[in-house]
Design an enzyme around this catalytic site. Structure first.
Site, mmCIF file in Angstrom:
data_model
loop_
_atom_site.group_PDB
_atom_site.id
_atom_site.type_symbol
_atom_site.label_atom_id
_atom_site.label_comp_id
_atom_site.label_asym_id
_atom_site.label_seq_id
_atom_site.Cartn_x
_atom_site.Cartn_y
_atom_site.Cartn_z
ATOM 1 N N SER A 40 -11.369 -39.921 -69.097
ATOM 2 C CA SER A 40 -12.772 -39.672 -68.764
ATOM 3 C C SER A 40 -13.174 -38.270 -69.192
ATOM 4 O O SER A 40 -12.338 -37.348 -69.188
ATOM 5 C CB SER A 40 -12.910 -39.796 -67.242
ATOM 6 O OG SER A 40 -14.135 -39.264 -66.803
ATOM 7 N N TYR B 74 -10.061 -37.108 -58.303
ATOM 8 C CA TYR B 74 -10.124 -38.193 -59.290
ATOM 9 C C TYR B 74 -9.903 -37.620 -60.694
ATOM 10 O O TYR B 74 -9.084 -38.108 -61.472
ATOM 11 C CB TYR B 74 -11.488 -38.913 -59.214
ATOM 12 C CG TYR B 74 -11.770 -39.752 -60.439
ATOM 13 C CD1 TYR B 74 -11.071 -40.935 -60.659
ATOM 14 C CD2 TYR B 74 -12.703 -39.341 -61.402
ATOM 15 C CE1 TYR B 74 -11.298 -41.703 -61.802
ATOM 16 C CE2 TYR B 74 -12.937 -40.094 -62.537
ATOM 17 C CZ TYR B 74 -12.234 -41.270 -62.728
ATOM 18 O OH TYR B 74 -12.456 -42.010 -63.871
ATOM 19 N N LYS C 47 -6.734 -38.089 -63.586
ATOM 20 C CA LYS C 47 -6.852 -38.453 -65.011
ATOM 21 C C LYS C 47 -6.182 -37.389 -65.892
ATOM 22 O O LYS C 47 -5.486 -37.703 -66.843
ATOM 23 C CB LYS C 47 -8.329 -38.597 -65.411
ATOM 24 C CG LYS C 47 -9.023 -39.803 -64.806
ATOM 25 C CD LYS C 47 -8.530 -41.099 -65.413
ATOM 26 C CE LYS C 47 -9.099 -42.312 -64.730
ATOM 27 N NZ LYS C 47 -8.510 -43.579 -65.138
ATOM 28 N N PHE D 178 -30.645 -35.503 -58.133
ATOM 29 C CA PHE D 178 -29.873 -34.352 -57.656
ATOM 30 C C PHE D 178 -30.153 -33.116 -58.511
ATOM 31 O O PHE D 178 -29.380 -32.808 -59.426
ATOM 32 C CB PHE D 178 -28.380 -34.674 -57.668
ATOM 33 C CG PHE D 178 -27.996 -35.828 -56.775
ATOM 34 C CD1 PHE D 178 -28.477 -35.915 -55.476
ATOM 35 C CD2 PHE D 178 -27.151 -36.833 -57.236
ATOM 36 C CE1 PHE D 178 -28.119 -36.987 -54.646
ATOM 37 C CE2 PHE D 178 -26.782 -37.892 -56.416
ATOM 38 C CZ PHE D 178 -27.269 -37.967 -55.123
#
Ligand code: NAD
Ligand code: WQD
Length: 339
Positions: free
Chosen positions: A126, A151, A155, A220
């Site tokens: 990612s 997370y 990766k 956001f």
């Protein structure tokens, strides 16, 4: 005989679209998925569209006995490894669950592959490994590892593990694919993204506002140094992404070692651009309000895709409007997803 591929996490969003692309390209596909974030219905629909079914095995990739048995029972030549937990927010709350699932499943898989003499592996990484980019567009040689959440770190750690593995034994042929922001769905509208609970990601959230299961989008932050103050991302159609896996598989079969490719379009779009384009395509209003910046977000993140274009002969082809059209077709014909 057809080339047989194991697809881990193949019932999920990207895995199901890639399984379909593999079947359409005349591969045989075995899917291993524990359905922790997906439904078997996705694969039934993939089988309907392709006119040929993948073999589905429900089980956990951390179950070494099961994974070894799959390699004994089937002459698998290559593996596409999608299975992972993927929520940034959840990973901050439950880091051990993320490290345990994502790292241990990859280790179990690689051990079973080596025992079975299978060395072709395509891994779903990612753009999250780049952390806060120091420059955009981001090329593969941009520094990695300054990730802002567990997370992303899982990766990054897997990328390092795979690189060490390939150094240890020249039989390994590994593609590390760094996806940017996958969106959209198959044009049939029969398979698509169906996150559990309230979506974290922009497109699924917008889709649920459009069908009326959520009332309003929170944007956001509108004070980023971008075209309109909202965050800019590289949205890529999931079908382009799926094809990128087929190209990467072809490329690694000819070359040992670890190879890293960005899969994106190279184009950035702001949140407001996406909202406006979605409203025009769906003919539905997307009420929104400006909320504070989300922790860990960056202003702009988009890919330099020249390495993938040059080395894979692959290029994303779908426009933003086509991505939104297909996402909307999926959501409007399946307002409750696979349920
Ligand atoms: P997804 O959650 O839809 O699919 C992942 C699948 O893996 C699910 O079907 C889940 O049930 C399965 N799974 C998880 N842990 C497992 C385990 N231990 N054993 C067996 N199955 C397991 O996610 P997705 O969006 O399709 O993502 C696929 C991959 O791409 C993931 O590795 C993800 O981290 C990566 N990725 C996704 C995005 C994105 O925005 N969707 C972006 C970059 C990278
Ligand atoms: C996109 C833009 C938000 C939701 C994440 C992961 C990344 C990768 C892809 C797996 C940003 C804004 C979002 C909302 C908003 N996944 N937004 N309101 O954060 O670029 O990437 O998914 O590897 O690792 O971090 O994607 O879709 O969450 O956000 O304003 O309700 O939309 O601030 O600018 P992101 P996203």
């Amino acid at each position: 005989m057809r080339h047989k591929i194991l697809v881990t996490g193949g019932a999920g969003y990207i895995g199901s679209h890639t399984t379909l692309a593999l079947l359409e390209a005349d591969y045989d596909v075995i899917v291993l998925d524990n359905l922790s974030n997906s439904s078997k219905a996705s694969l039934e629909r993939v089988g309907d569209i392709a006119g040929r079914k993948p073999l589905f095995i429900e089980g956990d990739l951390r179950d070494a006995a099961l994974v070894n048995q799959i390699f004994k029972d089937h002459p698998i030549e290559s593996v596409l490894h999608f299975a992972a937990l993927k929520s940034v927010e959840e990973s901050v709350r439950e880091p051990l669950r993320y490290f345990e699932n994502n790292l241990f499943s990859t280790m179990t898989l690689c051990q079973a592959m080596a025992s079975a003499n299978v060395f072709n592996l395509v891994f779903s990484s990612s753009a999250v490994v780049y952390g806060t980019p120091s420059i955009v567009p981001i090329a593969e040689n941009h520094p990695v590892g300054q990730t802002t959440n567990p997370y992303g770190r899982s990766k990054f750690m897997i990328e390092q593990m795979l690189t060490d593995l390939a150094h240890s034994d020249p039989r390994w042929k590994i593609a590390i694919l760094r996806y940017f922001n996958p969106v959209g769905a198959h044009a049939s509208g029969r398979i698509g993204e169906d996150p559990n609970g309230i979506p974290n990601n922009l497109l699924p959230y917008i889709c649920r506002v459009a069908v009326g299961t959520l009332t309003e989008l929170k944007i956001f932050g509108n004070d980023y140094p971008t075209i309109d103050g909202t965050g800019v991302r590289d949205y890529i159609h999931v079908l382009d992404l799926a094809n990128g896996h087929l190209s990467a598989l072809d490329a690694i079969r000819k070359n040992s070692g670890t190879h890293i490719w960005n899969l994106g379009t190279g184009q950035g779009h702001s949140v407001l651009e996406v909202v406006k384009a979605f409203e025009a395509i769906s003919d539905r209003p997307i009420p929104y309000k400006i909320a504070p910046r989300r922790a860990g977000d960056v202003a702009a993140c988009f890919a330099n895709v020249s390495k993938a274009e040059r080395e894979l002969g692959w290029k994303a082809t779908y426009t933003l409007n086509e991505m939104l059209r297909d996402a909307w077709k999926w959501q409007s014909t399946n307002p409750l997803g696979y349920k």
